[in-house]
Design a protein around this motif. Sequence first.
Motif, mmCIF file in Angstrom:
data_model
loop_
_atom_site.group_PDB
_atom_site.id
_atom_site.type_symbol
_atom_site.label_atom_id
_atom_site.label_comp_id
_atom_site.label_asym_id
_atom_site.label_seq_id
_atom_site.Cartn_x
_atom_site.Cartn_y
_atom_site.Cartn_z
ATOM 1 N N ARG A 288 19.995 -79.084 1.676
ATOM 2 C CA ARG A 288 20.842 -79.150 0.485
ATOM 3 C C ARG A 288 20.884 -80.543 -0.133
ATOM 4 O O ARG A 288 20.859 -80.698 -1.362
ATOM 5 C CB ARG A 288 22.272 -78.685 0.831
ATOM 6 N N PHE A 289 20.966 -81.598 0.679
ATOM 7 C CA PHE A 289 21.092 -82.941 0.142
ATOM 8 C C PHE A 289 19.924 -83.840 0.543
ATOM 9 O O PHE A 289 20.057 -85.064 0.581
ATOM 10 C CB PHE A 289 22.427 -83.562 0.575
ATOM 11 N N ARG A 290 18.795 -83.237 0.856
ATOM 12 C CA ARG A 290 17.569 -84.013 1.009
ATOM 13 C C ARG A 290 16.967 -84.243 -0.378
ATOM 14 O O ARG A 290 17.150 -83.442 -1.274
ATOM 15 C CB ARG A 290 16.583 -83.275 1.914
ATOM 16 N N GLY A 291 16.232 -85.336 -0.527
ATOM 17 C CA GLY A 291 15.673 -85.635 -1.830
ATOM 18 C C GLY A 291 16.710 -86.226 -2.763
ATOM 19 O O GLY A 291 17.778 -86.676 -2.341
ATOM 20 N N GLU A 292 16.437 -86.222 -4.065
ATOM 21 C CA GLU A 292 17.303 -86.863 -5.047
ATOM 22 C C GLU A 292 17.720 -85.934 -6.180
ATOM 23 O O GLU A 292 18.542 -86.310 -7.022
ATOM 24 C CB GLU A 292 16.583 -88.081 -5.642
ATOM 25 N N GLU A 293 17.191 -84.712 -6.189
ATOM 26 C CA GLU A 293 17.454 -83.818 -7.311
ATOM 27 C C GLU A 293 18.923 -83.488 -7.486
ATOM 28 O O GLU A 293 19.398 -83.240 -8.604
ATOM 29 C CB GLU A 293 16.652 -82.517 -7.147
ATOM 30 N N GLN A 296 24.062 -87.124 -8.840
ATOM 31 C CA GLN A 296 24.641 -87.441 -10.137
ATOM 32 C C GLN A 296 24.400 -88.923 -10.435
ATOM 33 O O GLN A 296 23.983 -89.692 -9.570
ATOM 34 C CB GLN A 296 26.148 -87.164 -10.132
ATOM 35 N N GLU A 297 24.672 -89.336 -11.661
ATOM 36 C CA GLU A 297 24.707 -90.760 -11.978
ATOM 37 C C GLU A 297 26.023 -91.348 -11.461
ATOM 38 O O GLU A 297 27.021 -90.636 -11.411
ATOM 39 C CB GLU A 297 24.593 -90.985 -13.488
ATOM 40 N N PRO A 298 26.037 -92.597 -11.005
ATOM 41 C CA PRO A 298 24.957 -93.575 -11.096
ATOM 42 C C PRO A 298 23.940 -93.509 -9.961
ATOM 43 O O PRO A 298 23.005 -94.304 -9.944
ATOM 44 C CB PRO A 298 25.705 -94.909 -11.060
ATOM 45 N N CYS A 299 24.119 -92.598 -9.006
ATOM 46 C CA CYS A 299 23.199 -92.545 -7.862
ATOM 47 C C CYS A 299 21.754 -92.270 -8.292
ATOM 48 O O CYS A 299 20.817 -92.899 -7.790
ATOM 49 C CB CYS A 299 23.636 -91.462 -6.878
ATOM 50 N N ARG A 300 21.568 -91.334 -9.220
ATOM 51 C CA ARG A 300 20.221 -90.880 -9.557
ATOM 52 C C ARG A 300 19.313 -92.022 -10.022
ATOM 53 O O ARG A 300 18.116 -92.019 -9.749
ATOM 54 C CB ARG A 300 20.295 -89.794 -10.630
ATOM 55 N N SER A 301 19.878 -93.009 -10.710
ATOM 56 C CA SER A 301 19.065 -94.123 -11.203
ATOM 57 C C SER A 301 19.334 -95.426 -10.455
ATOM 58 O O SER A 301 18.829 -96.486 -10.852
ATOM 59 C CB SER A 301 19.319 -94.325 -12.705
ATOM 60 N N CYS A 302 20.109 -95.367 -9.381
ATOM 61 C CA CYS A 302 20.461 -96.578 -8.626
ATOM 62 C C CYS A 302 19.324 -96.983 -7.698
ATOM 63 O O CYS A 302 18.721 -96.143 -7.022
ATOM 64 C CB CYS A 302 21.732 -96.339 -7.807
ATOM 65 N N MET A 323 31.124 -81.970 -3.859
ATOM 66 C CA MET A 323 30.224 -82.407 -2.790
ATOM 67 C C MET A 323 29.020 -83.179 -3.313
ATOM 68 O O MET A 323 28.318 -83.842 -2.543
ATOM 69 C CB MET A 323 29.748 -81.209 -1.967
ATOM 70 N N THR A 324 28.747 -83.143 -4.606
ATOM 71 C CA THR A 324 27.614 -83.876 -5.168
ATOM 72 C C THR A 324 28.037 -85.191 -5.819
ATOM 73 O O THR A 324 27.195 -85.930 -6.335
ATOM 74 C CB THR A 324 26.861 -83.030 -6.214
ATOM 75 N N ALA A 325 29.316 -85.509 -5.802
ATOM 76 C CA ALA A 325 29.805 -86.734 -6.435
ATOM 77 C C ALA A 325 29.319 -87.957 -5.675
ATOM 78 O O ALA A 325 29.041 -87.910 -4.474
ATOM 79 C CB ALA A 325 31.328 -86.729 -6.483
#
Length: 365
Positions: A288-293, A296-302, A323-325
């Motif tokens: 479920r939380f492997r990878g980056e897909e 959310q921001e700011p994580c996605r571009s951090c 849970m995706t925050a």
Amino acid sequence: MATLHKPLALIAEITHRCPLHCVYCSNPLEMIAAKKELATHDWVRIFQEARQLGVLHLHLTGGEPAARADLKELIQAAHVAGLYTNLITSGIGLNESRLAALVEAGLDHVQLSIQDATEDRANWIAGTKAHAHKIAFAGAVNKLRVAFTVNLVVHRQNLDHLEEMIAFAEQLGPNRLEIAHTQYYGWALKNRAQLMPTREQIEQCMSIVEAAQKRLAGKMRIDCVIPDYYARYPKACMGGWGRRLLLIDPAGQVLPCHAAGVIPDLKFDNVRDRSLEWIWNKSAAFNRFRGEEWMQEPCRSCERRTEDFGGCRCQAFLLTGDMTATDPACSLAPMHHLVTSQQIEKHDLREETTDVSWSYRATVE
């Protein structure tokens, strides 16, 4: 999808039975009954599957693992499987002869928890008379050829005694000292107001730890993990969700970490139904939380996204409901204010330490 690594460690919660009543215990709020625990033969198979999957380290924990009558058989099975075995214990239920039998069966390492430096304070935190037994148990460990770690669990109620606690731990003769700040899940989250240290306590703690590390260099290794709430960036949750380790609870449910069961809408598979290899590689929960897909921001571009993976998913859910925050422990998180509120950081509750009517104590008493 992230590169899929082999797990390095297995945390085996072989029971939730425990003689202590610590107010920060990270076990789930609803404990698994003894009648639902995996049988000896289940764990023997699991240890073999874990080694085949690539696991090197086994951490036997609970609850109190000594509550299992088959603990010697489990350690022997882990040794035969080729796993380095660490017993995380309060020492209750282990006398010299039983401990010696565990070492003979293949136990490599003992990790003993200590609640405070004096008997009255330690017993108050533990909720039972355990301190004297822990001292005797440490003496028994030092008579055997086994690695030894003392784990000081620290929080608002005992952090002002840290120098005294380090000196006390030193007398117990461990190879390693872990100063483990309470992490806020389960009962610790419910009792956060009484357990969360002040910033002044944290700053003093780091100064004391640095001095002790210099003084004891070459004699005893000292590690310290501060609460996420006071870090600039979040920790990589258990090395990253489903990246480095797995946990099996007493009933056989396989999770990426201790607290993952709090996240709704995730189905965690059971080793009674699926192989460990299938669960690690193919289960929806572990992927479920492997990878980056999912980020959310700011994580996605951090630029730190491959280091901390957005922080702890359980903490993110518990504090934000999502849970995706981004983990609010991160200083860059949109909801970072949730861990820097005046109520947590500034309100000093040290005068309330005589009040034992906290959530967990109200339940067990």
